[in-house]
Design a protein around this motif. Sequence first.
Motif, short mmCIF file in Angstrom:
data_model
loop_
_atom_site.label_atom_id
_atom_site.label_comp_id
_atom_site.label_asym_id
_atom_site.label_seq_id
_atom_site.Cartn_x
_atom_site.Cartn_y
_atom_site.Cartn_z
N ASN A 65 -72.11 -64.95 -51.82
CA ASN A 65 -73.57 -64.90 -51.85
C ASN A 65 -74.04 -66.33 -52.07
N LYS A 66 -74.97 -66.81 -51.25
CA LYS A 66 -75.39 -68.22 -51.34
C LYS A 66 -76.04 -68.54 -52.68
N ASN A 67 -76.46 -67.52 -53.44
CA ASN A 67 -77.08 -67.74 -54.74
C ASN A 67 -76.09 -67.63 -55.90
N THR A 68 -74.82 -67.57 -55.60
CA THR A 68 -73.80 -67.40 -56.62
C THR A 68 -73.53 -68.69 -57.39
N PRO A 69 -73.13 -68.57 -58.65
CA PRO A 69 -72.66 -69.76 -59.36
C PRO A 69 -71.31 -70.24 -58.82
N HIS A 70 -70.70 -69.43 -57.93
CA HIS A 70 -69.45 -69.84 -57.29
C HIS A 70 -69.70 -70.94 -56.26
N ILE A 71 -70.94 -71.42 -56.18
CA ILE A 71 -71.29 -72.42 -55.17
C ILE A 71 -70.42 -73.67 -55.31
N ARG A 117 -62.04 -79.01 -48.86
CA ARG A 117 -60.59 -78.97 -48.61
C ARG A 117 -60.26 -78.33 -47.26
N GLY A 118 -61.31 -78.13 -46.45
CA GLY A 118 -61.09 -77.64 -45.09
C GLY A 118 -61.08 -76.14 -44.91
N HIS A 119 -61.49 -75.41 -45.93
CA HIS A 119 -61.53 -73.95 -45.84
C HIS A 119 -62.79 -73.48 -45.12
N ASN A 120 -62.69 -72.33 -44.47
CA ASN A 120 -63.84 -71.71 -43.81
C ASN A 120 -64.59 -70.88 -44.85
N VAL A 121 -65.79 -71.34 -45.21
CA VAL A 121 -66.62 -70.67 -46.22
C VAL A 121 -67.92 -70.24 -45.57
N ILE A 122 -68.31 -68.99 -45.84
CA ILE A 122 -69.59 -68.48 -45.38
C ILE A 122 -70.46 -68.23 -46.60
N LEU A 123 -71.64 -68.83 -46.62
CA LEU A 123 -72.61 -68.57 -47.69
C LEU A 123 -73.65 -67.62 -47.13
N ALA A 124 -73.54 -66.36 -47.51
CA ALA A 124 -74.39 -65.30 -46.96
C ALA A 124 -75.68 -65.15 -47.76
N ASP A 125 -76.69 -64.59 -47.10
CA ASP A 125 -77.98 -64.30 -47.74
C ASP A 125 -77.91 -63.02 -48.56
N TYR A 126 -76.73 -62.47 -48.72
CA TYR A 126 -76.56 -61.16 -49.37
C TYR A 126 -75.28 -61.14 -50.19
N GLN A 127 -75.20 -60.17 -51.07
CA GLN A 127 -73.96 -59.90 -51.80
C GLN A 127 -72.94 -59.39 -50.77
N PRO A 128 -71.76 -60.01 -50.65
CA PRO A 128 -70.84 -59.64 -49.57
C PRO A 128 -70.04 -58.36 -49.82
N THR A 129 -70.76 -57.27 -49.98
CA THR A 129 -70.15 -55.95 -50.07
C THR A 129 -69.93 -55.43 -48.65
N SER A 130 -69.12 -54.42 -48.50
CA SER A 130 -68.93 -53.80 -47.17
C SER A 130 -70.25 -53.29 -46.63
#
Length: 150
Positions: free
Chosen positions: A80-86, A95-108
């Motif tokens: 989630n783009k609003n996460t403290p995991h930012i 480090r070259g990883h593919n990261v997606i910052l979504a506008d939503y909580q990434p639940t199924s």
Amino acid sequence: MSTIRITKQFSFETGHALYGYDGKCRNVHGHSYKLSVTVIGTPIADTSNVKYGMVIDFGDLKKIVKEEVVDKFDHATVFNKNTPHIELARELENRGHNVILADYQPTSENMVIDFAEKIKSRLPDTISLYSLRLQETETSYAEWFASDNG
């Protein structure tokens, strides 16, 4: 002519973390997702059309779903783009990883809504997205149906 539903299945690996969640899924982890995409339409009746008898060529559907979902989400980590995991997300990107910052909580549930919008926008006018099924684990999945979503 009859209305027909056709389904194509896809697989991809994606990591995510659920910010603010009260269980183990608050930690970064991943899933082997299985996505079933069902479209509905009438088979092409024009005998001079190379796609005669098809609702949509499975290859054309595959191209859409791969470009909109699989190629973007496979081996990516979604936050989630609003996460403290930012900070972690930025470090992974550096480090070259593919990261997606979504506008939503990434639940199924939210991912399947996102995927439905992305796929619908690319389908030809002659067919419609009927449903999506996003399987997160062997026993858990979320479904999206056009009939439930006006």
